[in-house]
Design an enzyme around this catalytic site. Sequence first.
Site, short mmCIF file in Angstrom:
data_model
loop_
_atom_site.label_atom_id
_atom_site.label_comp_id
_atom_site.label_asym_id
_atom_site.label_seq_id
_atom_site.Cartn_x
_atom_site.Cartn_y
_atom_site.Cartn_z
N SER A 85 0.81 -1.23 0.00
CA SER A 85 0.00 0.00 0.00
C SER A 85 0.83 1.27 0.00
O SER A 85 0.32 2.35 0.29
CB SER A 85 -0.95 0.02 1.19
OG SER A 85 -1.92 -0.97 1.01
N THR A 188 -0.97 2.75 4.65
CA THR A 188 -0.31 4.04 4.48
C THR A 188 0.70 4.23 5.59
O THR A 188 0.40 3.94 6.74
CB THR A 188 -1.36 5.17 4.58
OG1 THR A 188 -2.19 5.10 3.44
CG2 THR A 188 -0.71 6.54 4.65
N THR A 206 1.59 6.89 0.36
CA THR A 206 0.67 5.77 0.14
C THR A 206 0.38 5.54 -1.34
O THR A 206 0.54 6.46 -2.16
CB THR A 206 -0.67 6.08 0.85
OG1 THR A 206 -1.51 4.94 0.81
CG2 THR A 206 -1.41 7.23 0.21
N ARG A 216 -8.37 9.45 -8.35
CA ARG A 216 -8.79 9.69 -6.95
C ARG A 216 -7.56 10.04 -6.10
O ARG A 216 -6.51 9.41 -6.18
CB ARG A 216 -9.45 8.43 -6.41
CG ARG A 216 -9.92 8.53 -4.96
CD ARG A 216 -8.91 7.93 -4.00
NE ARG A 216 -9.41 7.86 -2.63
CZ ARG A 216 -8.64 7.56 -1.58
NH1 ARG A 216 -7.36 7.31 -1.76
NH2 ARG A 216 -9.14 7.50 -0.38
N VAL A 217 -7.71 11.07 -5.30
CA VAL A 217 -6.65 11.45 -4.36
C VAL A 217 -7.24 11.34 -2.96
O VAL A 217 -8.35 11.81 -2.71
CB VAL A 217 -6.17 12.89 -4.66
CG1 VAL A 217 -5.26 13.39 -3.55
CG2 VAL A 217 -5.45 12.95 -6.00
N GLY A 218 -6.51 10.71 -2.07
CA GLY A 218 -7.01 10.51 -0.71
C GLY A 218 -6.55 11.62 0.23
O GLY A 218 -6.20 12.73 -0.19
N ASP A 219 -6.56 11.31 1.50
CA ASP A 219 -6.16 12.28 2.52
C ASP A 219 -4.65 12.44 2.62
O ASP A 219 -4.16 13.49 3.06
CB ASP A 219 -6.69 11.84 3.90
CG ASP A 219 -6.12 10.47 4.29
OD1 ASP A 219 -6.13 9.56 3.43
OD2 ASP A 219 -5.67 10.31 5.44
N THR A 239 -4.48 7.37 8.93
CA THR A 239 -4.50 6.19 8.07
C THR A 239 -5.94 5.71 7.97
O THR A 239 -6.76 6.03 8.83
CB THR A 239 -3.54 5.11 8.63
OG1 THR A 239 -3.54 4.00 7.74
CG2 THR A 239 -3.95 4.64 10.01
N GLY A 240 -6.23 4.96 6.93
CA GLY A 240 -7.59 4.44 6.77
C GLY A 240 -8.30 5.10 5.60
O GLY A 240 -7.65 5.62 4.69
N GLY A 242 -9.49 7.57 3.43
CA GLY A 242 -9.10 8.97 3.32
C GLY A 242 -10.27 9.93 3.21
O GLY A 242 -10.20 11.06 3.72
#
Length: 325
Positions: A85, A188, A206, A216-219, A239-240, A242
Amino acid sequence: MNTRRGFLKKTALFSSLAGVMGVNSKAFSATGFSNKSNKPIVISTWRHGIPSNKAAWEVLHSGGKAIDAVEAGVKVPEADPKVKSVGFGGYPDRDGRVTLDACIMDENQQCGSVGCLEHIKHPISVARLVMDQTPHVMLVGKGALEFALEKGFKKENLLTPDTLKEWQKMQEEFNRNSSIINIENHDTIGMLALDGNGNLSGSCTTSGLANKLHGRVGDSPIIGAGLFVDNEIGAACATGVGEEVIKQAGSAMVVELMRNGAEPEEACKEIVRRILKTNNGNKNFQVGFLALRKDGKYGAFSLVPGFNYAVYDRDGNRLIDSPFI
Ligand code: SD4
């Protein structure tokens, strides 16, 4: 006795004991935690935090800066194909493309970030250059890749045969219209460090949610969501899932709660509680926060069991299970 009276009684007892022992009561916070800093220290998310902390500790232990430690630390899982990941060997998106998110932040609140970056093994080092060598905070997609290549990074295939095989199997499980995150499937790395000079920095990197929509972009690359550092107060990372972290400005809020007096664990717990509330008590996903206060005190909290983090300080490098709701 868990009453205000009990608290006052305990406080009075503590004050008189401190007096008898010749202890300066100003050296203790309201919680009895010594203000004497626990430094240097580095903490990071998940099991792969152990080898990552080791690399960061080498920098800190030899008198290096927190910002260099958090970059060196997270490069370890970025280069490790067994960590599925982060970086090289990370799970691809729905279209089979490995797209990476990363950010870094230092004690002067300088920060750099890359989102949806392909073909570069060490997105954290690209984020560092965005911070150090551009007037910007964030570069994404094609522009981030062009910047990296301009700076001499090598273009590589990040999808390993092993990860490709697993991803193909995953396709049978995933609904093609949504990116579902499996509870065990989010590793992450977020890392927070306090150096010998008492300065804080953080990093986060991550490959994001497996099978996410392309683009897609996460946190993780978003300052304030996946990571936040305020050198006067403390630092936090997430983490988790986002999307849930972004909706709460998670890491910035954890730091803000610490500013208002919350203990690191308590601050993390409050944001997890808010996430649970906005999801109407639904717990079929994971989010976790990690916090490091300016004095070296740390804490974590997650929504469901399974989250752990690594701590390296003068007591050595160890893995700790996070408390959860
Ligand atoms: C994201 N927060 O992209 C990341 C996912 C993850 O451990 O792996 N967290 O939403």
